[in-house]
Design an enzyme around this catalytic site. Sequence first.
Site, PDB file in Angstrom:
ATOM      1  N   GLY A 268       0.883  -0.832   0.104  1.00  0.00           N
ATOM      2  CA  GLY A 268       0.040  -0.045   0.003  1.00  0.00           C
ATOM      3  C   GLY A 268       0.570   1.231   0.220  1.00  0.00           C
ATOM      4  N   GLU A 305       0.214   5.826   7.731  1.00  0.00           N
ATOM      5  CA  GLU A 305       1.642   6.343   6.865  1.00  0.00           C
ATOM      6  C   GLU A 305       2.175   7.375   8.174  1.00  0.00           C
ATOM      7  OE1 GLU A 305       3.763   3.931   5.804  1.00  0.00           O
ATOM      8  OE2 GLU A 305       1.728   2.938   5.218  1.00  0.00           O
TER       9      GLU A 305
END
Length: 863
Positions: A268, A305
């Site tokens: 991802g 993230e």
Amino acid sequence: MKNKTIYLKDYKVSSYFVESIDLTYELKKDYTLVTNESKFYKNINSKEDNILKLNWNNLDIIGIFLDWKKISIEIDSNIELIEDNTILFLNDLPDTFELKIVTKIYPHKNTSLEWLYVSNWIYCTQCEPEGFRNMTYYLDRPDVLSVYSTKIIADKQDNPVLLSNWNLIESWDLEDGKHYALWKDPFKKPSYLFALVAWKLDYIESSFTTFRWKEVTLRIFTEPHNINRCDFAMASLKRAMKWDEDRFWLEYDLDLFMIVAIDDFNSGAMENKWLNIFNSAVVFATPETATDKDYIYIERVIWHEYFHNWTWDRVTCRDWFQLSLKEWLTVFRDSEFSADMHSKSTKRIEDVRYLCNYQFREDASPMSHPIRPSFFEEISNFYTLTVYEKWAEVVRMYQTILWKSWFRKWMDLYFERHDWQAVTTEDFLNAMQDANNMNLSQFQTWYDQAWTPIVDVSSNFSAEKKIYTLTFKQSCPVRQWEKRKNPFIIPIKFWLIDSSGDEIKLENDIIILTKEEEKFEFNNIENEPVPSLLRDFSAPIILNYNYSFEKYSFLIENDSNEFNRFNAMQNFSTELLVNIVNSWVYELNDLFKNSFKSILIDDTIWNSFKAECITLPSETLIADKIWKNINPQKIFEARKYLITSLIEEFEVEFLKIYDNLKKKIDYKIDSEDIWNRKLKNVCLEYISFKNWPSNVYKAYLDSNNMTDSFSALSILSKIECKERDEVLDDFYNKWNFDPITIDKWFSVQATSPLENTLDNIKKLSKHKLFDITNPNKVRALFNSFSMLNPVIFNKPESYEFIADKVLELDKINPAIASRLVKNMINWKKLESNLWEKLRLQLLRISNEPWLSWIVLEVVKKSL
Ligand code: PHE
Ligand code: ZN
């Protein structure tokens, strides 16, 4: 068979550390020249002699210079190359020295999508976990942190944008149309967080003011034609920054944050310090191309993230055995945020569904491993649901036991102690214990023991003494490498409900199990109550209690814990389906019918929750419950039967909800609308079983957003009819220019249970828009097929086809091949004739002499 097992117990600190590393990347047409100038110093804690062990993999070496003197592998006695050509040994070194190493690498030929590669002309890197060693010789391990500077030299016209981590020190034009940019870290980082990007990129920019009034510039880079698709990602990023401040008091520590969207990406996204690299499928979002699910996923990955910046860019892991340490807290944090933003109970239901469907499966498969494995061959195989999702559940258990504020205390102490360090699971546990002044050592069992624990619960009621007793017995199968298992610490949130549906007054709503068997008594209980157990799924376990169908109905009606109400419905339908499969008696149980109806027609239930409750368990979940001699065809039939009976019975009710919700409104991505669309489309799927395909076709034509069109498309793709072809063609004609959206077209066809699906997939794999070197395409066609289409996948021809693809992919991108092969090894409990066919294909794969380590490790375990 080959074997290169690495053990946690063999961990040794590095004999040297790196004070600074100066890198120069000269991007040339056919190759890239990498110059690495590193200053080393002896680690005073190392007991080894002055030997430096540098990792490397497949490198074309131009020169090595030790303190400016050229040395060479052929003639110098103090250099040794050993162990499968993966380590360069330098002996008899001084305590401090400089090493300059020049290597030549070939990013244009690199299809692995690790280290430096080219995706759609864009140069980009992926170094986690061990990519850096493919570019230069280095101490490529997370416990060696150093200050990096990166100079990128490239043709200015081709590569006007040159990015790397942290601060841009200078950029300048050179002769011959070249230019360079020099980036430098103010602080240390491990090599897996190194990043570099170059090409003609555009960006959108925004800013965020932190609670200490620091201005942070935010940029999202992409190719110019996609620049309009990044606004949602930007807004999500800002929400994440704000939440991390509000909830954890964590302020962003730099003044710039950049994201780059890349089409070819193995996963991802990646949390490289200040230069996150993302799969473009996890950045681009517009109502025309992204479904609600995509939006929520995109948001979640952006948050994930971003949260990594603290956990673990600043506190990182000592070695890759501690990988979960870096991921769990981040997953936990992004899941908590998502719950705060949308709805706690829906979020919990979704997370648990995911956990039970996939992580439990992994835990019961040959790839099952503890959260912190004690050995592995290829760390890349351990980016698993166990590491990500199960760990997050373990953190949730800490929170359940300690309460939120205690959790905060731990976070504060943890960062105070370990900021900028590389740590272990034990450091984490110690901080947790010290901050809370509690002995939590039993949590260690969760890190070191694999497989999902099973808790069998029984109850006893003495009307005479008015005592109700619950007895808990925990067990967990012992794997080959384990001697025995110690009991886990397991928090069970619960309540007792009396026969009139009222909650009985209790002192505590949580039982903490610590032993193999435990009894808990409740006094002054007038009538036998119904226990509501494992509320909110307070532990990642399989809990067995002998609920009768009457009790399920009772809980569905009376349980005040929303999650458990849902769970009662799920368990009820799962048991019913298992019974149908096992007995071949197709009949709709009256109690079930009534419970289902009570949920369906209840206007006080909010829509997302209703949608979850009326969604039947997946075929794989039913398979996992059946456990042995699985026949996927029978499961498919049973499920179809139940859906058909329900729509026969409740057509009017379904249509009423559907008609109410289908009114055309402007598309908004807010929780309320998302929930409405979700329920509407679940109803449409039921309706399609009775009244197909006209309603669905109409829904497709009427839709003004991707959620509704995609939903209609996927329902129709499962039905043999002319509308199916029309809709598939229409979708293709609309979206064939966009590589991300067209993946939806591939995946709906791959997951169709129609007889000709395999032939169609074979055809699609030769389609001009299909590209086996692009992981998103592979996932859309092959992974969706092998994961989400059990009925067609479990056929000898399909096994053979997917095995062929695994072998083909292994030569291109072994990490992606390994993920695909993992879908084959979960199915050991099939009927023997099927398993035999599957096993033959796995054997065929394992017999290829050139097979990569990463695929071999998985296949070996399954045989
Ligand atoms: N560290 C990344 C993340 O979760 C995942 C990842 C691992 C990406 C390995 C690429 C390679 O957040
Ligand atoms: Zn992560």
